[in-house]
Design an enzyme around this catalytic site. Structure first.
Site, PDB file in Angstrom:
ATOM      1  N   HIS A 112     -25.120  41.754  25.166  1.00  0.00           N
ATOM      2  CA  HIS A 112     -24.371  41.109  26.252  1.00  0.00           C
ATOM      3  C   HIS A 112     -23.727  39.831  25.708  1.00  0.00           C
ATOM      4  O   HIS A 112     -24.288  39.154  24.839  1.00  0.00           O
ATOM      5  CB  HIS A 112     -25.285  40.784  27.438  1.00  0.00           C
ATOM      6  CG  HIS A 112     -24.507  40.335  28.632  1.00  0.00           C
ATOM      7  ND1 HIS A 112     -24.122  39.027  28.799  1.00  0.00           N
ATOM      8  CD2 HIS A 112     -24.004  41.025  29.678  1.00  0.00           C
ATOM      9  CE1 HIS A 112     -23.411  38.939  29.918  1.00  0.00           C
ATOM     10  NE2 HIS A 112     -23.327  40.135  30.471  1.00  0.00           N
ATOM     11  N   GLU A 117     -16.801  44.223  28.317  1.00  0.00           N
ATOM     12  CA  GLU A 117     -16.855  43.011  29.122  1.00  0.00           C
ATOM     13  C   GLU A 117     -15.989  41.928  28.471  1.00  0.00           C
ATOM     14  O   GLU A 117     -16.434  41.283  27.511  1.00  0.00           O
ATOM     15  CB  GLU A 117     -18.305  42.526  29.248  1.00  0.00           C
ATOM     16  CG  GLU A 117     -19.199  43.530  29.958  1.00  0.00           C
ATOM     17  CD  GLU A 117     -20.342  42.846  30.709  1.00  0.00           C
ATOM     18  OE1 GLU A 117     -20.612  43.274  31.825  1.00  0.00           O
ATOM     19  OE2 GLU A 117     -20.935  41.888  30.179  1.00  0.00           O
TER      20      GLU A 117
HETATM   21  P1  13P Z   1     -20.003  38.893  36.722  1.00  0.00           P
HETATM   22  O1  13P Z   1     -19.849  40.203  37.479  1.00  0.00           O
HETATM   23  O2  13P Z   1     -20.836  37.903  37.453  1.00  0.00           O
HETATM   24  O3  13P Z   1     -18.688  38.384  36.248  1.00  0.00           O
HETATM   25  O4  13P Z   1     -20.847  39.249  35.402  1.00  0.00           O
HETATM   26  C1  13P Z   1     -20.439  40.296  34.608  1.00  0.00           C
HETATM   27  C2  13P Z   1     -21.488  40.574  33.598  1.00  0.00           C
HETATM   28  O5  13P Z   1     -21.715  39.795  32.698  1.00  0.00           O
HETATM   29  C3  13P Z   1     -22.261  41.816  33.756  1.00  0.00           C
HETATM   30  O6  13P Z   1     -23.051  42.067  32.646  1.00  0.00           O
END
Ligand code: 13P
Length: 235
Positions: free
Chosen positions: A86, A155
């Protein structure tokens, strides 16, 4: 069928997870629901119509690694999934693609499904490196001999928790690159989730983009009132 995964990060409580589990019982959906919660909550509930996951795992199997939790230990709780790489682990714990791959391998060896995250920072985006960072993230973080289930999450790091989302064209381009890269690695069919500022108002549109197989939701996964509309927004 889409995959709707929640990442609680360092939030929530056992009581909150129990409430979510009760609320999820009434949700009619074909989508696959996964909740990645803090380690201490993995034993709080019996996950009936959803699956539990963790948010990190040690690259090591056992031994003198104070504070770490191995994939075997996670599997013993019944957890089926674990997020690896992550952006917050990459940012605050300096995790590299190579470490992420070791963690993914540990998860696979314990019979778990790693959710391997890749994505570019704002600096990388502004320097025009988005595609290169995504492709090397996939090539270097995914165990090359993965002949088992894995999930990828794209992400964009600059959009996480910021209320920002890339354009649909940017998401489509990133997901096509990831799908093509996985295919060239012999891993076509691997689900690819989108994550960063997903909420009930944008989830359906995002999941209608080609090669987006689901979402990884942060803040909006914490409360049933926010999370359930995301699940039901996609039939
Ligand atoms: P948010 O949906 O709060 O932007 O976070 C995304 C995230 O890091 C999911 O792993």
């Amino acid at each position: 069928m889409k995959i709707i995964a929640g990442n609680w990060k360092m939030n929530g409580s056992c009581a909150g997870l129990k409430e979510m589990a009760v609320a999820l019982k009434n949700v009619m959906t074909d989508n696959k629901i996964i909740l990645c919660v803090p380690y201490t909550m993995l034993n709080c509930v019996q996950a009936d119509n959803f699956a539990l996951g963790a948010q990190d795992v040690s690259a090591h199997d056992k031994g003198a690694f104070t504070g770490e939790v191995s994939a075997t230990m996670l599997a013993e709780t019944g957890a089926k999934y674990v997020i690896v790489g992550h952006s917050e682990r990459r940012q605050y714990h300096e995790e590299t693609n190579s470490i992420v791959r070791q963690k993914a391998t540990a998860a696979i060896n314990a019979g778990m499904i790693p959710i391997i995250c890749v994505g570019e920072t704002m600096d990388e985006k502004q320097a025009g490196k988005t595609m290169a960072v995504i492709e090397s993230g996939v090539r270097e973080s995914v165990p090359s001999d993965s002949n088992t289930d894995i999930i990828i999450a794209y992400e964009p790091r600059w959009a996480i928790g910021a209320g920002l989302t890339p354009t649909e064209a940017e998401i489509a381009e990133a997901h096509k690159l990831i799908a093509d890269t996985l295919s060239s690695m012999g891993l076509s069919g691997t689900p690819v989730l989108y994550g960063a500022s997903v909420k009930s108002t944008n989830a359906a549109d995002i999941m209608s983009i080609p090669n987006v197989d689901g979402v990884l939701v942060g803040g909006a996964s914490l409360k049933p009132d926010d999370f359930i509309p995301i699940i039901t927004s996609v039939k």
